[in-house]
Design an enzyme around this catalytic site. Structure first.
Site, short mmCIF file in Angstrom:
data_model
loop_
_atom_site.label_atom_id
_atom_site.label_comp_id
_atom_site.label_asym_id
_atom_site.label_seq_id
_atom_site.Cartn_x
_atom_site.Cartn_y
_atom_site.Cartn_z
N THR A 48 0.82 -1.21 0.00
CA THR A 48 0.00 0.00 0.00
C THR A 48 0.85 1.26 0.00
O THR A 48 0.55 2.24 -0.69
CB THR A 48 -0.92 0.01 1.23
OG1 THR A 48 -1.67 -1.19 1.27
CG2 THR A 48 -1.87 1.20 1.20
N THR A 49 1.95 1.25 0.78
CA THR A 49 2.81 2.42 0.91
C THR A 49 3.48 2.80 -0.40
O THR A 49 3.92 3.93 -0.58
CB THR A 49 3.87 2.15 2.01
OG1 THR A 49 3.19 1.79 3.21
CG2 THR A 49 4.73 3.36 2.27
N TYR A 111 -13.48 -2.84 0.29
CA TYR A 111 -14.65 -2.24 -0.35
C TYR A 111 -15.86 -3.17 -0.36
O TYR A 111 -16.97 -2.78 0.01
CB TYR A 111 -14.34 -1.76 -1.77
CG TYR A 111 -15.43 -0.90 -2.36
CD1 TYR A 111 -15.60 0.41 -1.91
CD2 TYR A 111 -16.30 -1.38 -3.33
CE1 TYR A 111 -16.62 1.20 -2.42
CE2 TYR A 111 -17.31 -0.60 -3.84
CZ TYR A 111 -17.48 0.70 -3.39
OH TYR A 111 -18.48 1.48 -3.88
N TYR A 137 -2.79 -10.22 5.11
CA TYR A 137 -2.64 -8.83 5.55
C TYR A 137 -3.99 -8.30 6.00
O TYR A 137 -4.91 -8.17 5.20
CB TYR A 137 -2.07 -7.99 4.40
CG TYR A 137 -1.85 -6.52 4.69
CD1 TYR A 137 -1.79 -6.03 5.99
CD2 TYR A 137 -1.69 -5.63 3.65
CE1 TYR A 137 -1.58 -4.68 6.25
CE2 TYR A 137 -1.48 -4.27 3.88
CZ TYR A 137 -1.43 -3.79 5.18
OH TYR A 137 -1.23 -2.45 5.42
N ARG A 142 -8.25 0.35 6.25
CA ARG A 142 -8.26 0.53 4.79
C ARG A 142 -9.30 -0.34 4.10
O ARG A 142 -9.86 0.05 3.08
CB ARG A 142 -6.87 0.24 4.20
CG ARG A 142 -5.83 1.30 4.50
CD ARG A 142 -4.55 1.01 3.75
NE ARG A 142 -3.53 2.03 3.99
CZ ARG A 142 -3.41 3.16 3.31
NH1 ARG A 142 -4.26 3.44 2.33
NH2 ARG A 142 -2.45 4.02 3.59
N LYS A 166 0.42 -10.24 8.42
CA LYS A 166 0.72 -8.87 8.81
C LYS A 166 -0.54 -8.33 9.46
O LYS A 166 -1.55 -8.09 8.79
CB LYS A 166 1.12 -8.03 7.60
CG LYS A 166 1.39 -6.56 7.94
CD LYS A 166 1.66 -5.73 6.68
CE LYS A 166 1.84 -4.27 7.04
NZ LYS A 166 2.00 -3.40 5.84
N ILE A 208 6.29 -5.12 9.75
CA ILE A 208 6.45 -4.54 8.42
C ILE A 208 6.14 -3.07 8.60
O ILE A 208 5.00 -2.68 8.87
CB ILE A 208 5.55 -5.21 7.37
CG1 ILE A 208 6.00 -6.65 7.14
CG2 ILE A 208 5.58 -4.42 6.06
CD1 ILE A 208 5.14 -7.45 6.19
#
Length: 297
Positions: A48-49, A111, A137, A142, A166, A208
């Site tokens: 994502t980053t 979503y 993850y 998010r 994660k 992470i």
């Protein structure tokens, strides 16, 4: 003592951009070298980053190739492949050369907001489509839904190639449930900088991190202290970094970490819409932190 290559400090790498918002390849190479030279344990590519949502398929290939060449097999790598279209994720995995990566990092579907059974079936389908190791993850802030500990543990027990998670729920009770009930060798990795040390002292395997790429030496030393159960030193180092952990997320990720990396002359602070670059005030606060804390890298 580390027993697995994905224990310790993993770094969720940004994608640096030039003024025209194209990928800044020399800056990305510089960033990777900075991690290698300062004690990071592994690299997470296209998470994502990395602003993956605004990268084209060709740009993703450029990022992967740039990091691979800069890394030169120095550090293990994890590749982000996830999404809310299960079949599209499967197709992407099948069409990707995974030979350079220790694992796939795959985010819980966003979503759509599936039920726990839907989340289980999503990862079941992915796990059955590949023999490659998978890190789950969970990042409810998010995705809009939380992958509960029971779902994670069910997946871990049912599929041998699901090797860890994660966990970025920030819910310490959920983290403790994972740690208490996980099978042997199942990795529980913190996905939150601010809860990383406390999670590790409870038994987690590492982090992470976003901040670690800006302060890799100090951050990785802190994580190593925690893994060695040198509690006092780890907690002292954590307290030194709390302000930075808050600042880099103050205006969104990777807005803040790019501002910090700009202060360290590694890259620009440019992001792609719908994100906008850090305000002057945030730059001032980050610069003040770096000056005050006097952390040498």
């Amino acid at each position: 003592m580390k027993k697995h290559v994905l224990q310790g400090t993993g770094v969720a790498l940004i994608t640096p951009f030039k003024d025209d918002k194209s990928i800044d390849i020399p800056a990305l190479e510089k960033l990777v070298h900075y991690q290698i030279e300062n004690g990071v344990d592994y690299l997470v590519v296209l998470g994502t980053t990395a602003e993956i949502a605004t990268l084209s398929e060709n740009e993703k290939e450029i990022v992967k190739e740039t990091i691979k060449k800069a890394n030169q097999n120095c550090l293990p790598m994890v590749l982000g492949i996830g999404g809310n279209n299960t079949q599209a994720v499967i197709n992407s995995i099948k069409n990707t050369d995974l030979s350079d990566y220790q694992a796939i990092l795959s985010v819980s579907p966003y979503y759509n907001r599936p039920s726990q059974e839907g989340i289980y079936q999503h990862f079941k389908a992915i796990a059955e489509s590949t023999t490659h190791p998978i890190l789950l993850y969970n990042v409810p802030s998010r995705t809009g839904s939380n992958m509960e500990a029971e779902t994670t543990l069910r997946l871990a027990n049912d599929f041998s190639n699901i090797i860890g998670i994660k966990e970025a729920s920030g819910n310490i009770i959920q983290i403790m449930n994972l740690l208490a009930k996980r099978k042997e060798n199942f990795l529980v990795i913190s996905g939150d900088d601010i809860t990383a040390t406390s999670s590790i002292l409870l038994g987690a395997d590492g982090v992470i991190s976003v901040l670690a790429q800006g302060l890799p030496n100090h951050f990785s030393k802190m994580i190593n202290k925690a893994l060695a159960f040198e509690n006092k030193q780890a907690i002292e180092m954590q307290f030194q970094l709390i302000e930075a952990m808050k600042l880099i997320f103050k205006e969104g990720n990777p807005v803040g970490i790019k501002a910090l990396l700009k202060q360290k002359n590694i890259c620009t602070d440019i992001v792609r819409l719908p994100l906008v670059s850090a305000t002057e005030n945030l730059h001032f606060l980050i610069k003040d932190f770096l000056t005050t804390i006097k952390i040498k890298e």
